[in-house]
Design an enzyme around this catalytic site. Sequence first.
Site, PDB file in Angstrom:
ATOM      1  CB  CYS A   2      -0.854   0.019   1.256  1.00  0.00           C
ATOM      2  SG  CYS A   2      -1.847  -1.465   1.436  1.00  0.00           S
ATOM      3  NE  ARG A  27       4.365   1.823  -1.404  1.00  0.00           N
ATOM      4  CZ  ARG A  27       5.444   1.131  -1.100  1.00  0.00           C
ATOM      5  NH1 ARG A  27       6.507   1.224  -1.855  1.00  0.00           N
ATOM      6  NH2 ARG A  27       5.481   0.346  -0.049  1.00  0.00           N
ATOM      7  CD1 TRP A  74      -2.307  -4.920  -4.741  1.00  0.00           C
ATOM      8  CD2 TRP A  74      -1.701  -6.142  -2.984  1.00  0.00           C
ATOM      9  NE1 TRP A  74      -2.043  -6.195  -5.184  1.00  0.00           N
ATOM     10  CE2 TRP A  74      -1.672  -6.964  -4.131  1.00  0.00           C
ATOM     11  CE3 TRP A  74      -1.365  -6.704  -1.756  1.00  0.00           C
ATOM     12  CZ2 TRP A  74      -1.317  -8.315  -4.087  1.00  0.00           C
ATOM     13  CZ3 TRP A  74      -1.013  -8.047  -1.712  1.00  0.00           C
ATOM     14  CH2 TRP A  74      -0.985  -8.835  -2.871  1.00  0.00           C
ATOM     15  CG  ASN A 100       3.032  -0.451   3.154  1.00  0.00           C
ATOM     16  OD1 ASN A 100       2.471  -1.407   2.605  1.00  0.00           O
ATOM     17  ND2 ASN A 100       4.304  -0.164   2.963  1.00  0.00           N
ATOM     18  N   GLY A 101       1.602  -2.743   5.200  1.00  0.00           N
ATOM     19  CA  GLY A 101       2.248  -3.921   5.794  1.00  0.00           C
ATOM     20  C   GLY A 101       1.201  -4.849   6.376  1.00  0.00           C
ATOM     21  CD  GLU A 463      10.716 -10.340 -17.579  1.00  0.00           C
ATOM     22  OE1 GLU A 463      10.534 -11.129 -16.638  1.00  0.00           O
ATOM     23  OE2 GLU A 463      10.345  -9.158 -17.543  1.00  0.00           O
ATOM     24  CE  LYS A 467       7.005  -7.743 -17.560  1.00  0.00           C
ATOM     25  NZ  LYS A 467       8.088  -8.092 -16.730  1.00  0.00           N
ATOM     26  CD  GLU A 470       3.954  -8.683 -14.640  1.00  0.00           C
ATOM     27  OE1 GLU A 470       4.105  -8.236 -13.505  1.00  0.00           O
ATOM     28  OE2 GLU A 470       4.840  -8.604 -15.513  1.00  0.00           O
ATOM     29  CG  HIS A 486      10.003 -34.321 -23.048  1.00  0.00           C
ATOM     30  ND1 HIS A 486      10.310 -35.649 -23.204  1.00  0.00           N
ATOM     31  CD2 HIS A 486      11.068 -33.630 -23.521  1.00  0.00           C
ATOM     32  CE1 HIS A 486      11.525 -35.767 -23.724  1.00  0.00           C
ATOM     33  NE2 HIS A 486      12.005 -34.551 -23.933  1.00  0.00           N
ATOM     34  CE  LYS A 581       7.949  -1.309 -10.566  1.00  0.00           C
ATOM     35  NZ  LYS A 581       8.092  -2.179 -11.723  1.00  0.00           N
TER      36      LYS A 581
HETATM   37  C1  F6R Z   1       7.041  -8.472 -13.170  1.00  0.00           C
HETATM   38  C2  F6R Z   1       7.198  -7.817 -11.901  1.00  0.00           C
HETATM   39  C3  F6R Z   1       7.343  -8.634 -10.677  1.00  0.00           C
HETATM   40  C4  F6R Z   1       8.590  -8.214  -9.929  1.00  0.00           C
HETATM   41  C5  F6R Z   1       8.709  -8.982  -8.609  1.00  0.00           C
HETATM   42  C6  F6R Z   1       9.986  -8.650  -7.873  1.00  0.00           C
HETATM   43  O1  F6R Z   1       6.849  -7.569 -14.203  1.00  0.00           O
HETATM   44  O2  F6R Z   1       7.241  -6.608 -11.832  1.00  0.00           O
HETATM   45  O3  F6R Z   1       7.368  -9.982 -10.986  1.00  0.00           O
HETATM   46  O4  F6R Z   1       9.697  -8.465 -10.743  1.00  0.00           O
HETATM   47  O5  F6R Z   1       7.621  -8.676  -7.796  1.00  0.00           O
HETATM   48  O6  F6R Z   1      10.085  -7.302  -7.584  1.00  0.00           O
HETATM   49  P1  F6R Z   1      11.461  -6.664  -7.144  1.00  0.00           P
HETATM   50  O7  F6R Z   1      12.404  -6.776  -8.271  1.00  0.00           O
HETATM   51  O8  F6R Z   1      11.120  -5.251  -6.789  1.00  0.00           O
HETATM   52  O9  F6R Z   1      11.927  -7.445  -5.946  1.00  0.00           O
END
Ligand code: F6R
Length: 586
Positions: A2, A27, A74, A100-101, A463, A467, A470, A486, A581
């Site tokens: 949050c 956040r 969040w 937050n937390g 990766e 993307k 998401e 397989h 994020k």
């Molecule tokens: C994917 C994404 C998440 C972060 C993950 C780790 O696009 O943004 O999978 O990579 O939550 O976040 P960090 O790097 O901040 O520890």
Amino acid sequence: MCSIIGYLGDISATKILVSGLKRMEYRGYDSAGVATFADSQIRVKKGVGRVEQVNISTNLQTLPGNIGIGHTRWATHGGVNETNAHPHLSSSGQIAIVHNGIIDNYKELKEILQNRKYFFKSETDSEIIANLLQYHYDTTKDIRLSIIKTVNELKGDYSFVAVFPDGTLGAARFHEPLIVGVGKNGYFISSDVLGFIEHADDVIYPDNGEIVIVNFNGIELFDFTGMPVRHQITKISKEFADAYKGDYAHFTLKEIFEQPLTVLRAGENTRKELESFANAIKDAKQLYITGSGTSYNAALVAKHLFLKYGKKKIETIISSEARFYPDYFDKQSVLIALSQSGESADVIEAVKIAKNNGSSIFSIINSMTSSLAQISSISVGLNCGPEIGVAATKSFTSQLSVIYKIADMICDTQIEFDLQKISSSMNKVLGSHLEIQKVARDIKHASDIYIIGRGIHYPIALEAALKLKELTYIHAEGLPGGELKHGPLALMDSNSFVIAVNPNDSTYMDTLTSAREIKARGAKIIGISDIPSDVYNYWIEIPKTNESSYPFVEIIPIQILAYYAALEKDTDPDYPRNLAKSVTVK
Ligand code: F6R
């Protein structure tokens, strides 16, 4: 997950709080709210949705006063509804908090407080803070003491800001970020400097286990035992000017387009740290690397690179799995932690496990004031500026940049990579974004997308899948091409789209063969390659480069594809549903 913010000063609080919350929405963004203090009264407005929606629906701007707190949520405890949105008031309405937390012992505390006739409205763990502060304030009539007593009873990881009955702001930090801004119009207490970037250049970074009190007499900092603490006021780094979208429609697009520059900036200014980092790795008996999500995918690239060019074995550990394998770590081990935010709870937990077992911790981080930076022996910065789009883009390629630089310092075989050339190759791919947009139009109805890649391109396939998931909410799966036979081949039919990450290197023929096998089952193939092939229904051209440099370049078209497919599907690429994020909960 949050965001929290508090303001006390000489201008209208809501204006400041609302603009700060908008900047910190990355956040968490399922609900938002503000409380202000004026005429000895705390008034709260909150609701479900993004800050702007709540602002319009509840008329946040009409709240009076120059003191206030705000929140974007969040959800962790309790559904997404107005009652569970922050700020929360104590049962007498004299104290309001934003949090937050997670408070682990909120159930026990709630029962105790209910027996003392404090009542609760929400399902959240956060509301406990409001009533606990109120209880201690009722018994001591002392703001400072009530915060100290409260934090000593709370268990969990948290940061909070509270408004007290006289308009004083009180805040505490325990394993969640909290930053104080000092500007000409007042004080700010926030989860991120972005919360007050427009209003203050001077900042104080309270440590873990510290309390901040702000009123019109000034600011006071002390620890959880009540001992005063002193901190230097530092200037906010200029890089935060990047926190504006400028002419780009979305932060995600801007961040994708920044990469030719950010790969060059990665690890800059930290040559000494890079060298110490590299030396420590060289001497390590056992080497581990951890991260979550995108950062974990970068870790997989590191594993490949160190083995191929340095004959150095690194064990990769998904951070959230580390708790099940504590015996990995001992005094001989070095753990490298990769994290954009430096605040991901899973990463921090993995690091703590390793540290408790005597391992050394080295980290590669974007946010150099983060918790991870504080617990690492050496940290190297990504230096890519704030990444606001929830999906990681530029931080990934910057992580690669730092990893390559470190690998280059310790590997016997020279790694062929030239960041200037990589940067101009990235620019070329970005130049063809409108071509890629056409492909995005066609994949928008796909129910499944598979991405294949071999060797060093397999982590890129993972990766890419992340993307696409998401940003487009389409099911996407990264696979090493050789694994198709397989099992996954059973899934391929005319409804499937397959992206072949297929540069012209040692993996080329294997991946092309896999693509051919899939095409024979009716699937449509999108080839990402420097050479065309009749196998591809769509060819996305990337410039020719050397084998080790392709990962930087081949991820770009997939980021663009995911971005444009999100627009086609009318989803918000900056704020994908259900995500946030900085994942500061386990
Ligand atoms: C994917 C994404 C998440 C972060 C993950 C780790 O696009 O943004 O999978 O990579 O939550 O976040 P960090 O790097 O901040 O520890």
